[in-house]
Enzyme design. Structure first.
Site, PDB file in Angstrom:
ATOM      1  CE  LYS A 291      51.302  73.888   1.820  1.00 49.32           C
ATOM      2  NZ  LYS A 291      51.502  72.979   0.615  1.00 49.32           N
TER       3      LYS A 291
ATOM      4  CD  GLU B 158      53.768  61.469  11.360  1.00 46.43           C
ATOM      5  OE1 GLU B 158      54.836  60.866  11.073  1.00 46.43           O
ATOM      6  OE2 GLU B 158      52.792  61.511  10.612  1.00 46.43           O
TER       7      GLU B 158
ATOM      8  CB  CYS C  43      55.244  58.236   8.282  1.00 43.34           C
ATOM      9  SG  CYS C  43      53.648  58.337   9.125  1.00 43.34           S
TER      10      CYS C  43
ATOM     11  CD  GLU D 245      59.923  58.254   5.475  1.00 42.49           C
ATOM     12  OE1 GLU D 245      58.915  57.860   6.071  1.00 42.49           O
ATOM     13  OE2 GLU D 245      60.280  59.449   5.454  1.00 42.49           O
TER      14      GLU D 245
END
Length: 503
Positions: free
Chosen positions: A199, A274, A308, A405
């Site tokens: 996807k 992840e 990340c 984050e």
């Protein structure tokens, strides 16, 4: 190739012809429109110009793709001789390198990644993922075990194991590195003998589509790799919940990772995740600041902080703070912000207006919490989704900008002294554990400190040292499992034990 003038207007080229479409799903080797007939628009984040119209997938399209992947898995791919899988992976790697210009242009157009990064990674970096895993199909080995089933010590048995592909894999990939993360999942899955439904990320689906086309040109059989475009709430959720999928591999936010886990419960499919990060970058008193300060700027502001592994928590010993900031500012002054196609640009746009507003919200939160705005902090004039590189000093560990984050070009600097216990505690004082680095001339001291950082990857006198051979992944709320290296291959294999009574 595509290029831009000062206003960011794209010239008509081969890349522009690709962008003009059509952009359908690719199921069982065929380009097919969405079953609903719906489409959505993709925008260049540097210009805010719509560059493509893409098929909008739903559960119906996902179901068709999963059935194609299952048929291909059961009818040829899982039993294909290992050397043939190796050949296909190597040809795919060569196709990517040959089309590096086109791939780089597409990725820069849809994600804003500066071409100074997108081109070399397409030419050499990302093909290495395929080349590395191309060597594995002939080396997926089992064991012989000197065992006797319980209560049968007087009987002669041959006990051995064999490693088998896990089955149909659903891969859900993010927009911030659409090519690299796609290949981090695809290469080991194909090497193991799995088939895949990917996807694509809705904000940057075109690079993935081009990769899938190149895979088929390299000789990948129909149905082995299937692509469905669409939104996460529709196509992504359907893929995560589909009973015909044996494993989901997801890269994205921690919040979405939890939704993936909920969706996977139906058939207890395997899951690897992840997720987010808030990586510490520790500058010891004896660090070489001529290396550490520029590295901190690059590690934080590369990809506009939409990474990340970005070094967003910079721990600096208080005795060298002034010198560090001076050298940091010199580097940031050199980092050009602008359209990724313009010469010398290092910091591109944020992916969307929503992401820009999120980042600006964190900057305001940092001010409100008492952090010192050392530089930056403002949106830049549009069109485009721009936030200038921002540095906060005098940060505390309880501040949102130091714990959450942000996924934008915002650096928090946290001073520390000679209290090693306090530093040890601070390093892991977030929910994340993905990456980190330690900068020191004393390698022994650096290694000892690196052992105290609870993350899946730590570097010494470097940051985000990624390679095809090196396992990558997170601890705690940064994820489950590993990608790359041998550990990345293991995620797509299952073990069968076979006991043969010889008498």
């Amino acid at each position: 190739m595509i290029c831009s003038d000062a206003a960011g207007i794209l010239t008509m080229t081969t890349t522009a012809a690709f962008l003009s479409g059509p952009h359908h799903h690719i199921i069982n080797g065929q380009a097919v429109p969405a079953a609903s007939g719906e489409t959505f628009l993709v925008q260049n984040p540097a210009t805010e110009v719509d560059i493509a119209s893409v098929a909008r997938g739903s559960a119906v399209d996902i179901d068709a793709a999963v059935h194609a992947a299952r048929h291909a898995f059961e009818n040829g791919w899982k039993d294909m001789p290992a050397p043939k899988r190796t050949d296909i992976l190597n040809r795919f790697a060569a196709k990517i390198a040959k089309n590096a210009d086109l791939l780089a242009d597409v990725e820069t157009s849809e994600s804003g990644t500066p071409r100074s990064w997108s081109y070399p990674t397409m030419l050499q970096g990302f093909p290495s993922f395929l080349s590395y895993y191309a060597g594995w199909p002939t080396k997926i080995l089992g064991d012989t075990i000197p065992a006797h089933p319980l209560g049968r010590d007087d009987q002669d048995f041959l006990v051995y194991t064999q490693r088998e592909p896990i089955g149909v894999v659903g891969a859900i990939t993010p927009w911030n590195s659409p090519a690299g993360i796609f290949l981090m999942k695809l290469a080991p899955a194909l090497a193991a003998g799995c088939t895949v439904v990917v996807k694509s990320p809705e904000l940057a689906p075109l690079t993935t589509e081009l990769m899938v086309r190149l895979a088929h040109e390299a000789g990948l059989p129909d149905g082995v790799l299937n692509l469905v475009h669409g939104y996460g709430a529709d196509a992504g959720a359907a893929l995560a919940a589909h009973p015909g999928v044996d494993k989901i591999s997801f890269t994205g936010s921690t919040a979405t990772g939890r939704l993936i886990l909920d969706a996977a419960k139906g058939n207890l499919k395997k899951v690897s995740l992840e997720l987010g990060g808030k990586s510490p970058f520790v500058v010891m008193k004896d660090a070489d600041l001529d290396e550490a300060a520029p590295a901190a700027a690059i590690a934080c502001f590369g990809m506009s902080g939409q990474n990340c592994m970005a070094a967003t928590r910079i721990f600096v010993h208080e005795d060298i703070m002034a010198s560090f900031l001076e050298k940091l500012d010199q580097t940031i002054d050199f980092l050009k912000v602008g359209n990724g196609f313009d010469q010398g640009v290092f910091v591109g746009p944020l992916i969307s207006a929503a992401q820009k507003e999120k980042v600006l919200g964190y900057i305001e939160a940092g001010k409100a919490d008492g952090a010192t705005l050392h530089r930056g902090g403002k949106a830049l004039d549009g069109p485009g989704h721009w936030v200038e590189p921002t540095v906060f000093t005098n940060c505390r560990h309880d501040m949102r900008i130091a714990r959450e984050e942000i996924f934008g070009p915002v650096m928090t600097i946290l001073p520390f002294g000679d209290d090693e216990a306090a530093l040890d505690t601070a390093l892991n004082d977030t929910n994340y554990g993905l990456s980190g680095s330690v900068w020191s001339k004393d390698i022994g001291k650096a290694i000892r400190l690196s052992r105290k950082i609870d993350s899946g990857q730590v570097a010494i006198n470097a940051h985000a040292a990624i390679s095809a051979e090196t396992p990558f992944g997170g601890n705690r709320q940064s994820g489950w499992g590993r990608e790359l290296g041998k550990e990345g291959l293991d995620e797509y294999l299952k073990t069968k034990a076979i006991s043969v009574r010889l008498a």
